[in-house]
Design an enzyme around this catalytic site. Structure first.
Site, PDB file in Angstrom:
ATOM      1  N   ASP A   3      45.210  44.019  53.797  1.00 32.73           N
ATOM      2  CA  ASP A   3      45.208  44.452  52.398  1.00 32.73           C
ATOM      3  C   ASP A   3      44.101  45.481  52.178  1.00 32.73           C
ATOM      4  O   ASP A   3      42.990  45.339  52.701  1.00 32.73           O
ATOM      5  CB  ASP A   3      44.975  43.260  51.466  1.00 32.73           C
ATOM      6  CG  ASP A   3      44.813  43.702  50.009  1.00 32.73           C
ATOM      7  OD1 ASP A   3      45.811  44.159  49.414  1.00 32.73           O
ATOM      8  OD2 ASP A   3      43.681  43.627  49.500  1.00 32.73           O
TER       9      ASP A   3
ATOM     10  N   TYR B 255      38.407  50.353  46.924  1.00 29.97           N
ATOM     11  CA  TYR B 255      37.485  49.924  47.970  1.00 29.97           C
ATOM     12  C   TYR B 255      36.827  51.134  48.638  1.00 29.97           C
ATOM     13  O   TYR B 255      37.453  51.834  49.449  1.00 29.97           O
ATOM     14  CB  TYR B 255      38.210  49.066  49.007  1.00 29.97           C
ATOM     15  CG  TYR B 255      38.885  47.832  48.446  1.00 29.97           C
ATOM     16  CD1 TYR B 255      38.488  47.281  47.231  1.00 29.97           C
ATOM     17  CD2 TYR B 255      39.925  47.223  49.130  1.00 29.97           C
ATOM     18  CE1 TYR B 255      39.106  46.148  46.715  1.00 29.97           C
ATOM     19  CE2 TYR B 255      40.548  46.083  48.631  1.00 29.97           C
ATOM     20  CZ  TYR B 255      40.140  45.557  47.420  1.00 29.97           C
ATOM     21  OH  TYR B 255      40.766  44.434  46.920  1.00 29.97           O
TER      22      TYR B 255
ATOM     23  N   LYS C 112      47.101  48.962  46.314  1.00 30.06           N
ATOM     24  CA  LYS C 112      47.109  48.644  44.884  1.00 30.06           C
ATOM     25  C   LYS C 112      47.222  49.894  44.033  1.00 30.06           C
ATOM     26  O   LYS C 112      46.935  51.009  44.489  1.00 30.06           O
ATOM     27  CB  LYS C 112      45.843  47.854  44.528  1.00 30.06           C
ATOM     28  CG  LYS C 112      45.699  46.597  45.401  1.00 30.06           C
ATOM     29  CD  LYS C 112      44.506  45.769  45.051  1.00 30.06           C
ATOM     30  CE  LYS C 112      44.369  44.589  45.983  1.00 30.06           C
ATOM     31  NZ  LYS C 112      43.861  44.970  47.312  1.00 30.06           N
TER      32      LYS C 112
ATOM     33  N   GLY D  81      39.114  35.814  48.323  1.00 27.64           N
ATOM     34  CA  GLY D  81      37.833  35.171  48.014  1.00 27.64           C
ATOM     35  C   GLY D  81      37.798  33.692  48.291  1.00 27.64           C
ATOM     36  O   GLY D  81      37.321  32.919  47.456  1.00 27.64           O
TER      37      GLY D  81
ATOM     38  N   PHE E 215      35.896  31.941  49.946  1.00 25.71           N
ATOM     39  CA  PHE E 215      34.538  31.385  50.006  1.00 25.71           C
ATOM     40  C   PHE E 215      33.790  31.549  48.679  1.00 25.71           C
ATOM     41  O   PHE E 215      32.576  31.347  48.615  1.00 25.71           O
ATOM     42  CB  PHE E 215      33.749  32.037  51.144  1.00 25.71           C
ATOM     43  CG  PHE E 215      34.405  31.905  52.491  1.00 25.71           C
ATOM     44  CD1 PHE E 215      34.742  30.660  53.006  1.00 25.71           C
ATOM     45  CD2 PHE E 215      34.700  33.023  53.254  1.00 25.71           C
ATOM     46  CE1 PHE E 215      35.350  30.530  54.245  1.00 25.71           C
ATOM     47  CE2 PHE E 215      35.305  32.916  54.496  1.00 25.71           C
ATOM     48  CZ  PHE E 215      35.632  31.658  54.992  1.00 25.71           C
ATOM     49  N   ASN E 216      34.517  31.937  47.614  1.00 29.56           N
ATOM     50  CA  ASN E 216      33.912  32.078  46.276  1.00 29.56           C
ATOM     51  C   ASN E 216      32.619  32.899  46.309  1.00 29.56           C
ATOM     52  O   ASN E 216      31.555  32.456  45.856  1.00 29.56           O
ATOM     53  CB  ASN E 216      33.657  30.712  45.633  1.00 29.56           C
ATOM     54  CG  ASN E 216      34.897  30.104  45.020  1.00 29.56           C
ATOM     55  OD1 ASN E 216      35.379  29.074  45.487  1.00 29.56           O
ATOM     56  ND2 ASN E 216      35.443  30.733  43.987  1.00 29.56           N
ATOM     57  N   SER E 217      32.715  34.108  46.871  1.00 29.09           N
ATOM     58  CA  SER E 217      31.597  35.060  46.940  1.00 29.09           C
ATOM     59  C   SER E 217      30.462  34.619  47.851  1.00 29.09           C
ATOM     60  O   SER E 217      29.368  35.167  47.787  1.00 29.09           O
ATOM     61  CB  SER E 217      31.034  35.367  45.546  1.00 29.09           C
ATOM     62  OG  SER E 217      32.003  35.948  44.711  1.00 29.09           O
ATOM     63  N   GLY E 218      30.693  33.622  48.690  1.00 29.75           N
ATOM     64  CA  GLY E 218      29.701  33.256  49.700  1.00 29.75           C
ATOM     65  C   GLY E 218      29.098  31.872  49.558  1.00 29.75           C
ATOM     66  O   GLY E 218      28.484  31.356  50.497  1.00 29.75           O
TER      67      GLY E 218
ATOM     68  N   LEU F  57      30.448  29.076  49.640  1.00 28.61           N
ATOM     69  CA  LEU F  57      31.057  28.113  50.559  1.00 28.61           C
ATOM     70  C   LEU F  57      30.782  28.427  52.028  1.00 28.61           C
ATOM     71  O   LEU F  57      31.285  27.745  52.926  1.00 28.61           O
ATOM     72  CB  LEU F  57      32.571  28.024  50.308  1.00 28.61           C
ATOM     73  CG  LEU F  57      32.968  27.364  48.975  1.00 28.61           C
ATOM     74  CD1 LEU F  57      34.457  27.484  48.733  1.00 28.61           C
ATOM     75  CD2 LEU F  57      32.543  25.892  48.954  1.00 28.61           C
TER      76      LEU F  57
END
Length: 339
Positions: free
Chosen positions: A56, A61, A86, A236, A238-241, A243
């Protein structure tokens, strides 16, 4: 390296099938810290060598950088990969050096202009093909529409553009066979419920809202996807890190309540000898609507770490224990039943 045999899942009701692990192209473009171009390209090569078939990217980006880098590899490999990009942002050349770089360390010399209209979607799609250097892509997502990005008032005219023209453009591209699937790529599930009112979609890329830490999108969004035959790609994971041992949640410093919940989840993982990141990476696939989990490694070494977590065998009792301790939302699908 030896390619793994990944499970593949169907994208919505299309003929597309993606490996359950994908490669997200945002980090490769240098968000928060620089990523050398050779390293970014090597990461894409490494993913394809490992057997991952879904990549993706997006105009946002690196303000075009990610699409260039991904395209370089896919043109060289001529491999049968599933590619998504996108629409919703056009890239305008920087005037007099006045560039809004955002979080991108070394973006290409453009500024982004939001446009979700019929003409904007068509122009964005054609521009992406040029940057990629490819004749086609498989999936096109509407990027970052909604109040999280634009605010309540700012989103109204942009949603009107999608409603009155942008959706029609996407349907023409898909129904004409130019692309194979359409969806939205966002960080908030609520706007996806609004999207269902516009018509039918194949797949949604939802970041951060269906993870081991947070299942806020479970109902009504995920349940509606099942009813409407739409798939979900989980970005995401890991929820921005937070996790994977970081201190960020939703791109900002994690509040104390989130830190405490992560510690509680980690304690259960340790009880079963499972690394927390491995559980976080594999958790979303327990939901039948989810076809792919999409982490964003910055290097071949980071990807190897992700693959190691992917290979960890997770006992079903881990999920049921999390559910019993109230660490999963009620109704969360887990092997052997629901939370």
């Amino acid at each position: 390296m030896t390619a793994r045999t990944f499970e593949k899942r169907r994208v919505g009701q299309t003929a597309l099938e993606v490996t359950t692990l994908g490669l997200g192209g945002a980090s490769l473009a240098g968000i928060f810290s620089a990523v050398p171009a050779d390293q970014a390209r090597a990461t894409v090569h490494h993913a394809l060598d490992a057997g991952i078939n879904y990549v993706d990217t997006a105009p946002q980006y690196g303000l075009g950088r990610s699409e260039h880098l991904v395209g370089d590899v896919l043109r060289e490999r001529r491999i049968d990969a599933v590619l998504s990009t996108k629409v919703g942002r056009l890239l305008a050349p920087v005037v007099d050096g006045q560039q809004d770089k955002g979080a991108w360390v070394d973006p290409l010399p453009f500024n982004q202009v939001y446009d979700y209209s019929y003409d904007g979607v068509m122009r964005s799609f054609e521009d992406s093909l040029q940057r990629l250097g490819l004749a086609s892509v498989d999936i096109v997502y509407v990027h970052d529409i909604g109040v999280a990005t634009h605010g309540v008032e700012g989103n109204r005219p942009l949603w009107k553009q999608l409603e009155t023209g942008g959706y029609k453009a996407l349907r023409e591209l898909r129904d004409g066979g130019v692309i194979k699937a359409i969806g939205l790529g966002v960080n908030e599930w609520e706007v996806l419920m609004d999207a269902f009112a516009l018509g039918d979609w194949d797949v949604f890329l939802l970041a951060g809202r269906y993870t081991l830490l947070e299942q806020t999108s479970l109902d009504p969004f995920m349940t509606t996807c099942i009813k409407r035959g739409a798939s979900v790609v989980v970005g995401g994971p890991f929820n921005s890190g937070i996790l994977v041992g970081g201190d960020k949640f939703n791109y900002a410093k994690a509040p104390e309540a989130i830190v405490a919940k992560v510690k509680a989840i980690d304690a259960v993982c340790q009880e079963f000898g499972v690394p927390l990141p491995a559980a976080a990476l594999q958790f979303p696939l327990t939901h039948p609507a989810v076809c792919n989990v999409l982490p964003g490694p910055r290097s071949p070494a980071e990807l190897d770490g992700i693959l190691d977590w992917w290979d960890v065998s997770i006992p079903g009792e881990l999920w049921t224990t999390l559910a019993a301790k109230g660490l999963l939302a009620p109704g969360t699908p887990i092997p052997g039943g629901t939370a």
